[in-house]
Design a protein around this motif. Structure first.
Motif, mmCIF file in Angstrom:
data_model
loop_
_atom_site.group_PDB
_atom_site.id
_atom_site.type_symbol
_atom_site.label_atom_id
_atom_site.label_comp_id
_atom_site.label_asym_id
_atom_site.label_seq_id
_atom_site.Cartn_x
_atom_site.Cartn_y
_atom_site.Cartn_z
ATOM 1 N N GLY A 60 -7.158 -7.757 2.390
ATOM 2 C CA GLY A 60 -7.186 -8.640 3.550
ATOM 3 C C GLY A 60 -7.599 -7.958 4.831
ATOM 4 N N ARG A 61 -8.131 -6.780 4.742
ATOM 5 C CA ARG A 61 -8.581 -6.067 5.932
ATOM 6 C C ARG A 61 -9.488 -4.922 5.503
ATOM 7 N NH1 ARG A 61 -3.738 -2.115 7.969
ATOM 8 N NH2 ARG A 61 -5.562 -0.928 8.663
ATOM 9 N N GLU A 62 -10.279 -4.428 6.449
ATOM 10 C CA GLU A 62 -11.105 -3.261 6.182
ATOM 11 C C GLU A 62 -10.280 -1.987 6.399
ATOM 12 O OE1 GLU A 62 -14.699 -3.253 8.414
ATOM 13 O OE2 GLU A 62 -15.491 -5.093 7.479
ATOM 14 N N ALA B 114 -5.236 7.024 5.579
ATOM 15 C CA ALA B 114 -4.200 6.283 4.869
ATOM 16 C C ALA B 114 -3.691 5.122 5.715
ATOM 17 C CB ALA B 114 -3.053 7.204 4.497
ATOM 18 N N SER B 115 -3.613 3.949 5.094
ATOM 19 C CA SER B 115 -3.104 2.752 5.777
ATOM 20 C C SER B 115 -1.898 2.231 5.011
ATOM 21 C CB SER B 115 -4.185 1.671 5.848
ATOM 22 O OG SER B 115 -5.319 2.131 6.564
ATOM 23 N N TYR B 116 -0.794 2.012 5.724
ATOM 24 C CA TYR B 116 0.406 1.461 5.104
ATOM 25 C C TYR B 116 0.369 -0.058 5.230
ATOM 26 C CZ TYR B 116 5.335 0.621 4.092
ATOM 27 O OH TYR B 116 6.507 0.181 3.529
ATOM 28 N N LEU B 117 0.422 -0.743 4.088
ATOM 29 C CA LEU B 117 0.289 -2.207 4.110
ATOM 30 C C LEU B 117 0.881 -2.810 2.847
ATOM 31 C CD1 LEU B 117 -2.185 -2.075 1.997
ATOM 32 C CD2 LEU B 117 -3.624 -2.127 4.011
ATOM 33 N N GLY C 266 -0.189 -14.709 -2.558
ATOM 34 C CA GLY C 266 0.260 -14.142 -1.294
ATOM 35 C C GLY C 266 1.635 -13.510 -1.349
ATOM 36 N N GLN C 267 2.246 -13.512 -2.538
ATOM 37 C CA GLN C 267 3.558 -12.894 -2.691
ATOM 38 C C GLN C 267 3.405 -11.371 -2.772
ATOM 39 O OE1 GLN C 267 6.515 -14.714 -2.641
ATOM 40 N NE2 GLN C 267 5.087 -16.374 -2.097
ATOM 41 N N SER C 268 4.365 -10.667 -2.200
ATOM 42 C CA SER C 268 4.287 -9.208 -2.161
ATOM 43 C C SER C 268 4.572 -8.595 -3.530
ATOM 44 C CB SER C 268 5.281 -8.659 -1.136
ATOM 45 O OG SER C 268 5.269 -7.248 -1.149
ATOM 46 N N ILE C 269 3.675 -7.746 -3.976
ATOM 47 C CA ILE C 269 3.901 -6.947 -5.188
ATOM 48 C C ILE C 269 4.672 -5.682 -4.818
ATOM 49 C CG2 ILE C 269 2.806 -5.627 -7.035
ATOM 50 C CD1 ILE C 269 0.423 -7.540 -6.859
ATOM 51 N N ASP C 270 4.237 -5.069 -3.720
ATOM 52 C CA ASP C 270 4.850 -3.834 -3.242
ATOM 53 C C ASP C 270 4.245 -3.515 -1.889
ATOM 54 O OD1 ASP C 270 6.361 -1.542 -3.106
ATOM 55 O OD2 ASP C 270 5.328 -0.462 -4.704
ATOM 56 N N GLN C 271 4.757 -2.490 -1.246
ATOM 57 C CA GLN C 271 4.146 -1.950 -0.044
ATOM 58 C C GLN C 271 3.846 -0.483 -0.278
ATOM 59 O OE1 GLN C 271 6.728 -2.740 3.300
ATOM 60 N NE2 GLN C 271 5.855 -4.774 3.607
ATOM 61 N N GLY C 272 2.702 -0.048 0.222
ATOM 62 C CA GLY C 272 2.336 1.342 -0.007
ATOM 63 C C GLY C 272 1.143 1.752 0.817
ATOM 64 N N LEU C 273 0.481 2.812 0.383
ATOM 65 C CA LEU C 273 -0.656 3.374 1.097
ATOM 66 C C LEU C 273 -1.957 3.037 0.384
ATOM 67 C CD1 LEU C 273 0.679 6.964 1.940
ATOM 68 C CD2 LEU C 273 0.640 4.959 3.427
#
Length: 457
Positions: free
Chosen positions: A40-42, A48-51, A58-65
């Motif tokens: 959903g973004r460049e 490293a981007s945390y997202l 649209g449900q979250s699987i996880d958050q990471g880099l």
């Protein structure tokens, strides 16, 4: 594998199981649109981007880099996206499935074993010897093997092969020049000391072959089988060498019914030591199967430790059985396979033996001389910092180079130079050298090499 190299690929790049962090990797050409659709973004290159990582709803699987490596500055030489999430198997499988789902229209597929490294080779990010060193570094069973694989990965082995190749090309150039201008008064070969150049090439090749053999030994080690009659102390010896109670030890003859294998290291050299069933005639069906398997292991060994019971060496029946085993070993083993005679139980017997090493598997007496002997029969010379990892394939290729240079030398030292034959032998020698680094190779060979890698590497 080569026919599908243009497809974008994806795989889990970390080992199976649970861990703190897991990585899903994608590689392909022009991945930027896929990255945007997936995240959903460049992403900024190599930052490293945390997202959040989300599914199709649209449900979250996880958050990471997430890290994006644009071509050609990546492991594979293509665009590469790495997603670092928590290392649970379910999380990583969901993340991989999402990557394949989003990338379906762009032809993203699951990577085959070793395909990321194969693409690095095909895109000139590394040569074939370096690519093999990646797998060797992962599979290294000793610290010395890991350090040697790292040196090979950095190009130490390839540099030596390239030096040999350059010298060989220069010699070929001289021969071709003589073939092209046979009527010239100047003898290119004599003026350029072609004979001396070939001799130097052979000397340098011999040095590389010695280091390559040492590197192959560090990578593969040798298979050592402990053989002997029941109750000679074979299992005790395995335990003593391994420093752990791996095999059951009892006074009852025939305790070991199947092989017990343990890899140990001596000076960084891996030795795959196998304890086998005692060799004797038996009416027990299960024990007979164990004895048959013992002989099968012995026939496939690189070295055999023939263990004798020193406390029973005075018994005529025991001596006769030992002699029978020795004769059978001589009949079944190739001449190149050494048989080391070991006289065990030196702690409880002062009996003398004509040949072999005295030891006590129980107390550790004589184990150090045995370790030194094992390194000697393995062909290990010394722990050199310059050793790089190598494979049997490399050893065989260099032997081929050596053979072609010997033939080339015979054509060069003849009273009248056989230039056509000389040129052909030099060409074949160069092909063998180029096969080491992959500059001259076949798709079948590549398939064999990279299929042995893990998926995701």
């Amino acid at each position: 594998m080569l026919a599908r190299q243009s497809d974008p690929i994806a795989a889990i790049a970390t080992a199976p199981g649970r861990g703190a962090v897991g990585i899903v990797r994608l590689s392909g050409k022009n991945l930027q649109p896929l990255v945007t659709s997936l995240l959903g973004r460049e992403l900024r290159p190599r930052e490293a981007s945390y997202l959040p990582f989300r599914d199709q709803n649209g449900q979250s699987i996880d958050q990471g880099l997430a890290i994006f490596f644009p071509a050609p500055h990546s492991y594979t030489g293509e665009d590469v996206l790495e997603l670092q999430a928590h290392g649970g198997p379910v999380v990583l499988q969901l993340l991989l499935a999402r990557c394949l789902e989003v990338g379906a229209e762009r032809g993203v597929r699951l990577a085959q074993p070793g395909e990321f490294t194969e693409r690095a080779f095909l895109n000139d990010k590394m040569d074939l010897a370096q690519a093999e060193a990646v797998a060797d570094l992962i599979d290294a069973s000793t610290e010395a093997a890991a350090r040697s694989a790292s040196r090979s990965l950095s190009g130490a082995f390839s540099d030596e092969i390239h030096q040999l190749r350059d010298a060989l090309i220069h010699l070929r150039m001289l021969v071709e020049a003589t073939l092209d201008f046979p009527d010239e008064e100047i003898d290119f070969l004599r003026k350029a000391d072609a004979h001396g150049q070939l001799s130097n090439l052979q000397t340098n090749l011999a040095a590389v072959m010695r280091r390559t053999a040492q590197g192959a030994l560090l990578r593969d080690g040798i298979k050592v089988v402990i053989a002997g009659q029941p109750n000679a102390g074979k299992s005790s010896l395995l335990n003593a060498l391994a420093g752990a109670e791996l095999a059951i030890v009892t006074p009852i003859a025939g305790t070991t019914r199947d092989k017990v294998t343990q890899t140990i290291q001596i000076d960084g050299v891996p030795l795959h030591v196998i304890d086998t069933a005692g060799l004797r005639h038996s009416d027990d069906v299960v024990e007979r199967i164990g004895i048959e398997r013992a002989w099968a292991e012995i026939e496939a060994a690189d070295a055999v430790l023939f263990l004798h019971d020193l406390s029973r060496s005075h018994e005529a029946e025991y001596q006769a059985a030992d002699v029978a085993i020795a004769v059978e070993l001589q009949q079944k083993l190739p001449v190149r396979v050494p048989v080391i005679d070991l006289w065990n139980k030196a702690d409880v017997s002062n009996a003398a033996a004509e040949n072999g090493l005295h030891l006590s598997a129980k107390t550790g007496l004589g184990l150090e001389p045995l370790r030194r002997k094992l390194l000697e029969v393995a062909g290990w010379q010394s722990a050199q910092e310059s050793i790089y990892t190598a494979r049997e394939r490399h050893v065989q290729a260099l032997r081929g180079v050596e053979e072609h240079l010997i033939h080339a030398s015979s054509h060069l030292t003849a009273e009248s130079y056989q230039l056509d034959l000389l040129a052909e032998e030099l060409r074949l020698a160069q092909n063998e050298l180029s096969a080491v680094t992959g500059e001259f190779t076949t798709e079948d060979l590549l398939g064999t090499i990279f299929s042995s890698f893990c998926i995701g590497k």
